[in-house]
Motif scaffolding. Structure first.
Motif, PDB file in Angstrom:
ATOM      1  N   ARG A 179      -2.854 -39.668 -10.354  1.00 23.55           N
ATOM      2  CA  ARG A 179      -4.003 -39.731  -9.443  1.00 23.55           C
ATOM      3  C   ARG A 179      -3.640 -40.364  -8.104  1.00 23.55           C
ATOM      4  N   MET A 180      -2.816 -41.394  -8.130  1.00 22.99           N
ATOM      5  CA  MET A 180      -2.478 -42.069  -6.872  1.00 22.99           C
ATOM      6  C   MET A 180      -1.626 -41.185  -5.962  1.00 22.99           C
ATOM      7  N   ASP A 181      -0.983 -40.158  -6.526  1.00 22.14           N
ATOM      8  CA  ASP A 181      -0.174 -39.241  -5.722  1.00 22.14           C
ATOM      9  C   ASP A 181      -1.021 -38.178  -5.023  1.00 22.14           C
ATOM     10  N   ILE A 182      -2.183 -37.875  -5.582  1.00 18.24           N
ATOM     11  CA  ILE A 182      -3.029 -36.802  -5.041  1.00 18.24           C
ATOM     12  C   ILE A 182      -3.751 -37.330  -3.802  1.00 18.24           C
ATOM     13  N   PRO A 183      -3.519 -36.713  -2.645  1.00 15.50           N
ATOM     14  CA  PRO A 183      -4.051 -37.267  -1.395  1.00 15.50           C
ATOM     15  C   PRO A 183      -5.526 -36.977  -1.116  1.00 15.50           C
ATOM     16  N   GLU A 184      -6.160 -36.160  -1.917  1.00 19.93           N
ATOM     17  CA  GLU A 184      -7.544 -35.771  -1.624  1.00 19.93           C
ATOM     18  C   GLU A 184      -8.504 -36.943  -1.817  1.00 19.93           C
ATOM     19  N   ASN A 185      -9.472 -37.031  -0.919  1.00 20.74           N
ATOM     20  CA  ASN A 185     -10.468 -38.101  -0.943  1.00 20.74           C
ATOM     21  C   ASN A 185     -11.640 -37.677  -1.834  1.00 20.74           C
ATOM     22  N   ILE A 186     -11.415 -37.716  -3.132  1.00 19.50           N
ATOM     23  CA  ILE A 186     -12.432 -37.296  -4.105  1.00 19.50           C
ATOM     24  C   ILE A 186     -12.655 -38.437  -5.090  1.00 19.50           C
ATOM     25  N   LYS A 187     -13.922 -38.755  -5.322  1.00 17.01           N
ATOM     26  CA  LYS A 187     -14.265 -39.762  -6.334  1.00 17.01           C
ATOM     27  C   LYS A 187     -14.580 -39.007  -7.623  1.00 17.01           C
ATOM     28  N   GLU A 188     -13.551 -38.767  -8.402  1.00 18.54           N
ATOM     29  CA  GLU A 188     -13.687 -37.907  -9.585  1.00 18.54           C
ATOM     30  C   GLU A 188     -14.619 -38.477 -10.642  1.00 18.54           C
ATOM     31  N   GLN A 189     -14.797 -39.797 -10.666  1.00 17.33           N
ATOM     32  CA  GLN A 189     -15.682 -40.399 -11.661  1.00 17.33           C
ATOM     33  C   GLN A 189     -17.124 -39.938 -11.465  1.00 17.33           C
ATOM     34  N   LEU A 190     -17.516 -39.721 -10.215  1.00 21.61           N
ATOM     35  CA  LEU A 190     -18.877 -39.236  -9.940  1.00 21.61           C
ATOM     36  C   LEU A 190     -19.077 -37.828 -10.499  1.00 21.61           C
ATOM     37  N   ILE A 191     -18.035 -37.020 -10.460  1.00 18.04           N
ATOM     38  CA  ILE A 191     -18.118 -35.655 -11.005  1.00 18.04           C
ATOM     39  C   ILE A 191     -18.278 -35.716 -12.521  1.00 18.04           C
ATOM     40  N   VAL A 192     -17.524 -36.610 -13.142  1.00 23.18           N
ATOM     41  CA  VAL A 192     -17.618 -36.775 -14.601  1.00 23.18           C
ATOM     42  C   VAL A 192     -19.023 -37.232 -14.981  1.00 23.18           C
ATOM     43  N   GLU A 193     -19.568 -38.176 -14.231  1.00 17.41           N
ATOM     44  CA  GLU A 193     -20.924 -38.666 -14.509  1.00 17.41           C
ATOM     45  C   GLU A 193     -21.952 -37.554 -14.342  1.00 17.41           C
ATOM     46  N   LEU A 194     -21.762 -36.706 -13.343  1.00 17.55           N
ATOM     47  CA  LEU A 194     -22.701 -35.604 -13.110  1.00 17.55           C
ATOM     48  C   LEU A 194     -22.706 -34.633 -14.280  1.00 17.55           C
ATOM     49  N   TYR A 195     -21.528 -34.237 -14.731  1.00 18.51           N
ATOM     50  CA  TYR A 195     -21.442 -33.271 -15.830  1.00 18.51           C
ATOM     51  C   TYR A 195     -21.789 -33.895 -17.180  1.00 18.51           C
TER      52      TYR A 195
END
Length: 197
Positions: A179-195
């Motif tokens: 995850r620390m290598d991926i440069p995209e500014n995405i808060k993936e935890q919010l996506i998990v909470e949504l689904y």
């Protein structure tokens, strides 16, 4: 082969960042936006984050949900696995290699049969590349002006999980990025909470 074909600058302004790649109109439109913003609900924040991830990687809802379900069945943190799956898409890796300026351009290169995986032509942008596989440019496409121009500008040492070979115009996908290598500014935890609702 569904993809988003609507206004890109408008979407980028909504998120306040260049999610589709370079855009001349972005800074002008972004600075002139003086509308008052309403307070966003928790659901709205989660939905916005999911939409941002979809736009960045160029996938629509059904495919994105499929990636999420695959990630939730996998071992590991669901949000991180989701981003790793999206990063392993062929069109994304072509973009990361520097063969294309944007993911949309990379998608087109793949669908026009200019890209190979282990010397076999693959024209499916959503193809999940496995570590160790070699992504290359088809012999007849090596002289394409768009590819040559992009390769001149590209920084091939930018991503540690891709080992680029200049002489053969190919790259080996070394490992799935953390995850620390991926440069995209995405808060993936919010996506998990949504689904997870």
């Amino acid at each position: 082969m569904a993809r988003y074909i609507g206004p890109k600058t408008k979407i980028a302004c909504r998120f306040g960042e260049l999610i589709f790649g370079p855009d001349k109109a972005f800074s002008i439109r972004n600075s002139s936006s003086s509308r008052r913003k309403k307070k966003t609900s928790e659901y709205g924040i989660q939905l916005r984050e999911k939409q941002k991830a979809k736009y960045i990687y160029g996938v629509l809802e059904n495919q994105f949900r499929g990636f999420f379900e695959k990630a939730s069945r996998s071992r590991g943190i669901t949000g991180v696995v989701l981003l790793q799956l999206l990063e392993s898409r062929l069109d994304n890796l072509v973009y990361r290699m520097g063969l294309a300026k944007t993911r949309a351009e990379a998608r087109q290169l793949v669908s026009h049969k200019h890209i190979t995986i282990d010397n076999n032509v693959v024209n499916i942008p959503s193809y999940l590349v496995k570590p160790g596989q070699i992504i290359g440019v088809r012999e007849r496409a090596k002289s394409l002006e768009i590819i040559l121009d992009n390769l001149i500008r590209a920084n091939h040492n930018k991503y540690s999980w891709i080992e680029y070979d200049k002489s053969s115009m190919s790259a080996r996908y070394l490992y799935i990025p953390e995850r620390m290598d991926i440069p995209e500014n995405i808060k993936e935890q919010l996506i998990v909470e949504l689904y997870s609702k």
